[in-house]
Design a protein around this motif. Structure first.
Motif, PDB file in Angstrom:
ATOM      1  N   SER A   9     -19.249  28.998   2.736  1.00  0.00           N
ATOM      2  CA  SER A   9     -18.817  29.615   3.611  1.00  0.00           C
ATOM      3  C   SER A   9     -17.758  29.022   4.404  1.00  0.00           C
ATOM      4  N   CYS A  10     -17.730  27.657   4.365  1.00  0.00           N
ATOM      5  CA  CYS A  10     -17.007  27.052   5.360  1.00  0.00           C
ATOM      6  C   CYS A  10     -16.640  25.688   4.762  1.00  0.00           C
ATOM      7  N   ASP A  11     -16.743  24.528   5.114  1.00  0.00           N
ATOM      8  CA  ASP A  11     -16.195  23.391   4.553  1.00  0.00           C
ATOM      9  C   ASP A  11     -17.231  22.275   4.104  1.00  0.00           C
ATOM     10  N   ASP A  12     -18.472  23.350   3.538  1.00  0.00           N
ATOM     11  CA  ASP A  12     -19.496  22.220   2.972  1.00  0.00           C
ATOM     12  C   ASP A  12     -19.763  23.192   1.636  1.00  0.00           C
ATOM     13  N   THR A  13     -19.915  22.356   0.400  1.00  0.00           N
ATOM     14  CA  THR A  13     -20.170  23.100  -0.757  1.00  0.00           C
ATOM     15  C   THR A  13     -21.517  22.899  -1.008  1.00  0.00           C
ATOM     16  N   SER A  14     -22.385  23.786  -1.101  1.00  0.00           N
ATOM     17  CA  SER A  14     -24.037  23.479  -1.237  1.00  0.00           C
ATOM     18  C   SER A  14     -24.796  24.405  -2.214  1.00  0.00           C
ATOM     19  N   ALA A  15     -25.466  23.842  -2.901  1.00  0.00           N
ATOM     20  CA  ALA A  15     -26.220  24.540  -3.896  1.00  0.00           C
ATOM     21  C   ALA A  15     -27.856  24.137  -3.836  1.00  0.00           C
ATOM     22  N   ASP A 309     -24.610  23.790   7.394  1.00  0.00           N
ATOM     23  CA  ASP A 309     -24.501  24.570   6.478  1.00  0.00           C
ATOM     24  C   ASP A 309     -25.124  24.117   5.323  1.00  0.00           C
ATOM     25  N   ASN A 310     -26.106  24.834   4.788  1.00  0.00           N
ATOM     26  CA  ASN A 310     -26.535  24.338   3.417  1.00  0.00           C
ATOM     27  C   ASN A 310     -27.125  25.574   2.635  1.00  0.00           C
ATOM     28  N   ALA A 311     -27.459  25.440   1.500  1.00  0.00           N
ATOM     29  CA  ALA A 311     -27.972  26.275   0.455  1.00  0.00           C
ATOM     30  C   ALA A 311     -29.339  26.938   0.544  1.00  0.00           C
TER      31      ALA A 311
END
Ligand code: KG4
Ligand code: ZN
Length: 342
Positions: A9-15, A309-311
């Motif tokens: 959604s912003c500047d963290d890539t999370s899975a 931010d996290n998945a």
């Protein structure tokens, strides 16, 4: 049921991968250092980096969970709110996987995710009871939400101008603390005198449960200008610490005031904190003690990783949606940058 969730959604890539409500892995690849050079999140850079990192982040999440992609039963993805072109990367990837493996997909509201970051710890799921109030404080949002049950939201209050995290970041920038400066400002505040400078607590005279930080921000601009004789000299370390502490005191006071009003109006006795600013120790402390005085309880994400931010939080929302058969058509999952919670 195995869920693979994605948040870009912003500047963290999370899975993240979960088995039912139990999170097995939560991988976050932060781009913060790239964006801090620009003093804010650059959408084009965020999209490029999400694209470059997403496959590896997903592979890591699967590996850490000990689950193969073929075992995944449901794909979940943040559809909004957030930066449109950043959201698009996660959505395209989730759709691609759902189609390739013929599995259902669930589009998730990022702010619902911040609420559900409180449910990631299994012990919490048993402890937290409805109805509850959620105070969501992130870089883009400030919201008070009444939740009567899983998936049932009533928006009670929201930001009228800047979000709480945005105010922290803007004041931090004024104090020369870099971007995003919320956490650094909080650190400086620990060494400062919170009564050194008198700043106005927002909206004390109005009724209602909304939030406003722009007046407070302007007051800090004026204060800094006064202290430095309109920029003729820089702030001393002591002045930075004292301004940080005074700003934080008033910001926390405003957040606590509105939350306590909501507690009084609704009679609800459990409050959840979510979003990046929920990591703020002064907010946790003040809100907890105000709630304790009226026999009410505060919860915040146990693991600091769950404040950002996290998945994992997206997987958690998806689990409760899956339990209610709330799956989406692949074609209907589209980016929704301005998505609302209620
Ligand atoms: O939820 P989040 O990770 O991203 C959004 O969805 O916006 O929130 C990021 C925000 C930033 O504004 C950051 O400065 C703020 O949370 N933040 C803090 C602290 N840690 C992060 N603000 C105050 N005190 C902190 N300890
Ligand atoms: Zn967020």
């Amino acid at each position: 049921m195995y869920i693979l969730a994605i948040d870009t959604s912003c500047d963290d890539t999370s899975a993240a991968v979960s088995q039912d409500a139990h999170v097995l892995s939560n991988i976050i690849s932060s781009q913060v250092e790239l964006h801090s050079e620009f003093g804010g999140v650059m959408p084009d850079v965020a999209r490029r980096e999400h694209k470059a990192r997403i496959d590896e982040v997903i592979q890591k999440a699967l590996k850490q969970a000990g689950v193969t992609i073929e075992q995944i039963d449901v794909f979940a993805v943040t559809k909004g709110p957030g930066l449109a072109i950043a959201l698009g990367v996660g959505i395209d990837k989730a759709k691609e996987l759902a189609i390739e493996y013929s599995k259902p997909i669930i589009g998730v509201n990022h702010m619902e995710g911040h609420i559900y970051s409180n449910f990631v710890e299994p012990s919490r799921t048993e402890e937290i009871a409805f109805p509850l109030l959620a105070l969501l404080v992130s870089g883009g949002h400030t919201e008070l939400v009444l939740m009567k049950d899983h998936g049932q939201y009533q928006l009670l209050g929201q930001k009228l101008d800047d979000a709480a995290g945005e105010a922290f970041d803007k004041v931090a920038r004024m104090l020369g603390l870099g971007y995003p400066g919320g956490a650094v400002l909080a650190q400086m505040a620990e060494e400062g005198d919170e009564n050194a400078y008198k700043l106005p607590v927002p909206l004390t005279l109005q009724k209602g449960l909304d939030f406003s930080f722009s007046g407070l921000k302007t007051a800090v601009v004026r204060l800094v200008s006064e202290i430095t004789s309109q920029g003729a000299r820089s702030l001393t370390k002591k002045e930075v610490q004292d301004i940080a502490a005074s700003f934080q005191r008033v910001t926390v006071k405003h957040l606590v005031n509105q939350t306590m009003r909501a507690v009084e109006q609704t009679g609800v006795q459990q409050v959840l904190l979510g979003g990046g600013v929920s990591a703020n120790l002064a907010l946790r402390k003040e809100l907890r003690s105000a709630l304790k005085a009226v026999n009410s309880k505060l919860y915040f994400p146990i693991n600091p990783k769950l404040c950002m931010d996290n998945a994992a939080m997206i997987a958690e929302v998806a689990y409760y949606k899956a339990m209610k058969n709330e799956f989406n058509d692949v074609s209907s999952v589209e980016r929704a940058p301005g998505l609302r919670i209620a």
